[in-house]
Design an enzyme around this catalytic site. Structure first.
Site, PDB file in Angstrom:
ATOM      1  N   GLU A 272     -12.327  -4.997  -3.892  1.00  0.00           N
ATOM      2  CA  GLU A 272     -12.938  -3.665  -3.707  1.00  0.00           C
ATOM      3  C   GLU A 272     -12.247  -2.584  -4.557  1.00  0.00           C
ATOM      4  O   GLU A 272     -12.766  -1.474  -4.682  1.00  0.00           O
ATOM      5  CB  GLU A 272     -12.878  -3.261  -2.224  1.00  0.00           C
ATOM      6  CG  GLU A 272     -13.812  -4.059  -1.322  1.00  0.00           C
ATOM      7  CD  GLU A 272     -13.369  -5.504  -1.117  1.00  0.00           C
ATOM      8  OE1 GLU A 272     -12.152  -5.735  -0.945  1.00  0.00           O
ATOM      9  OE2 GLU A 272     -14.228  -6.406  -1.167  1.00  0.00           O
TER      10      GLU A 272
ATOM     11  N   LEU B 200      11.207 -20.469  -4.604  1.00  0.00           N
ATOM     12  CA  LEU B 200      10.312 -19.528  -3.924  1.00  0.00           C
ATOM     13  C   LEU B 200       8.990 -19.539  -4.683  1.00  0.00           C
ATOM     14  O   LEU B 200       8.997 -19.520  -5.921  1.00  0.00           O
ATOM     15  CB  LEU B 200      10.933 -18.121  -3.951  1.00  0.00           C
ATOM     16  CG  LEU B 200      10.046 -16.932  -3.577  1.00  0.00           C
ATOM     17  CD1 LEU B 200       9.693 -16.964  -2.090  1.00  0.00           C
ATOM     18  CD2 LEU B 200      10.741 -15.599  -3.902  1.00  0.00           C
TER      19      LEU B 200
ATOM     20  N   HIS C 225       2.147   3.450  -9.087  1.00  0.00           N
ATOM     21  CA  HIS C 225       1.915   2.028  -9.381  1.00  0.00           C
ATOM     22  C   HIS C 225       3.074   1.464 -10.218  1.00  0.00           C
ATOM     23  O   HIS C 225       3.516   0.339  -9.999  1.00  0.00           O
ATOM     24  CB  HIS C 225       0.583   1.831 -10.104  1.00  0.00           C
ATOM     25  CG  HIS C 225      -0.612   2.207  -9.277  1.00  0.00           C
ATOM     26  ND1 HIS C 225      -0.732   1.836  -7.960  1.00  0.00           N
ATOM     27  CD2 HIS C 225      -1.740   2.915  -9.581  1.00  0.00           C
ATOM     28  CE1 HIS C 225      -1.889   2.308  -7.490  1.00  0.00           C
ATOM     29  NE2 HIS C 225      -2.504   2.970  -8.452  1.00  0.00           N
TER      30      HIS C 225
ATOM     31  N   ARG D  38      -0.995   9.440  -9.744  1.00  0.00           N
ATOM     32  CA  ARG D  38      -1.011   8.220  -8.931  1.00  0.00           C
ATOM     33  C   ARG D  38      -0.434   7.020  -9.667  1.00  0.00           C
ATOM     34  O   ARG D  38       0.233   6.174  -9.082  1.00  0.00           O
ATOM     35  CB  ARG D  38      -2.466   7.882  -8.521  1.00  0.00           C
ATOM     36  CG  ARG D  38      -3.062   8.802  -7.482  1.00  0.00           C
ATOM     37  CD  ARG D  38      -4.528   8.402  -7.204  1.00  0.00           C
ATOM     38  NE  ARG D  38      -4.618   7.002  -6.800  1.00  0.00           N
ATOM     39  CZ  ARG D  38      -4.409   6.570  -5.558  1.00  0.00           C
ATOM     40  NH1 ARG D  38      -4.135   7.426  -4.596  1.00  0.00           N
ATOM     41  NH2 ARG D  38      -4.497   5.298  -5.269  1.00  0.00           N
TER      42      ARG D  38
ATOM     43  N   ASP E 252       0.836  -1.209   0.000  1.00  0.00           N
ATOM     44  CA  ASP E 252       0.000   0.000   0.000  1.00  0.00           C
ATOM     45  C   ASP E 252       0.869   1.258   0.000  1.00  0.00           C
ATOM     46  O   ASP E 252       2.006   1.241   0.486  1.00  0.00           O
ATOM     47  CB  ASP E 252      -0.919  -0.029   1.231  1.00  0.00           C
ATOM     48  CG  ASP E 252      -2.085   0.933   1.097  1.00  0.00           C
ATOM     49  OD1 ASP E 252      -2.380   1.364  -0.037  1.00  0.00           O
ATOM     50  OD2 ASP E 252      -2.702   1.264   2.125  1.00  0.00           O
ATOM     51  N   GLY E 253       0.300   2.331  -0.550  1.00  0.00           N
ATOM     52  CA  GLY E 253       0.974   3.625  -0.513  1.00  0.00           C
ATOM     53  C   GLY E 253       1.521   4.097  -1.852  1.00  0.00           C
ATOM     54  O   GLY E 253       2.204   5.125  -1.919  1.00  0.00           O
TER      55      GLY E 253
END
Ligand code: IPE
Ligand code: IPE
Ligand code: MG
Length: 252
Positions: free
Chosen positions: A72, A136, A42, A38, A25-26
């Site tokens: 959401e 992994l 990302h 924004r 987040d952020g």
């Protein structure tokens, strides 16, 4: 392979978490702080993913689970959603071969029916290509919601036991979308918020929670080490008392 359920038995623990789950987040605030759109956050966030995948592989983490898009997040402006989808496609195009070369297994979990056919096809190919890799396992949670996961597991469990009205945790567990992984040892949320936001609700039952103010694009190997150091300080009691843990340690 079935893994120990933290509510049914006491899982083995180690100094390096076997499974780390992260709410990345952020990104938006990282960009806004720099007077950037924004979506620039990302794009930078994808680079941070690359760094953390590598850092986890080097530290011997076995499972890394990343919340990339929640059920959401469709509520966001349409242009931001479409940029996120495009970034997902380009990341798959660019990274899968590299992941495969590094023996990383890629999985994508969530309600994939909402994605368009070409993206679903890419996801299926990437999973198929890397399925046998064992260094992994990186899981991307896309259109994922913890409640969706529990509901879809219940539906499958009920269908598999026609006529049954009573069920156990063990019967549900194989249908949860991350049944292939142990429960997360360490949960990290970047960006300063201290909430779960409908991430892995079932699986986080006994995970150690770690919150940091660092925005996801700035989350690097040193930040990961700080989270792991905090994890090492924790006493994981799984319902027992501290005294019992001391006794168990003495006995082993
Ligand atoms: C996380 O960053 C990425 C996604 C949810 C896709 P945000 O986009 O939520 O960034 P903030 O929280 O607005 O800063
Ligand atoms: C959670 O972040 C989802 C992902 C990181 C993919 P959000 O930014 O969507 O969470 P809220 O809305 O602040 O709870
Ligand atoms: Mg956010």
């Amino acid at each position: 392979m079935t893994h120990t359920s933290s509510t049914q038995a006491i899982p083995e623990t180690a100094s390096v978490p076997r499974h780390i789950a992260i709410i990345m987040d952020g990104n938006g605030r990282w960009a806004t702080k720099r007077f950037l759109p924004r979506v620039a956050g990302h794009a930078k966030g994808v680079e941070a993913v690359r760094g953390i995948v590598e850092a986890c592989a080097l530290r011997g983490v076995e499972y890394l689970t990343l919340f990339a898009f929640s059920s959401e997040n469709w509520r966001r402006p349409a242009d931001e959603v479409s940029v996120l989808m495009r970034l997902f496609v380009t990341a798959l195009e660019r990274e899968v071969a590299k992941m495969h070369a590094n023996s990383i297994c890629l999985k994508v979990v969530g309600d994939l029916t909402k994605f368009d056919a070409p993206l679903r096809e890419m996801i299926a190919n990437a999973q198929r290509k890397t399925a046998q890799n064992s260094r992994l396992t990186v899981t991307i949670c896309a259109n994922y919601g913890g409640r969706w996961d529990i509901m879809q597991a219940i539906e499958k469990m009920v269908a598999a036991h026609p006529g049954s009205t009573a069920f156990t945790e063990e019967q549900l567990a194989p249908y949860l979308s991350m049944a292939y992984a142990p429960e997360p040892d360490l949960f990290i949320r970047t960006g300063g918020e201290e909430r779960i936001s409908n991430f892995l609700l079932w699986q986080l039952a006994y995970s150690e929670l770690y919150f940091t103010d660092i925005y996801w694009p700035d989350f690097d190997g040193a930040a990961l080490d700080a989270a792991i150091a905090s994890y090492r300080q924790r006493e994981r009691r799984f319902g027992r008392t501290s005294e019992q843990l001391v006794e168990t340690k003495k006995a082993s």
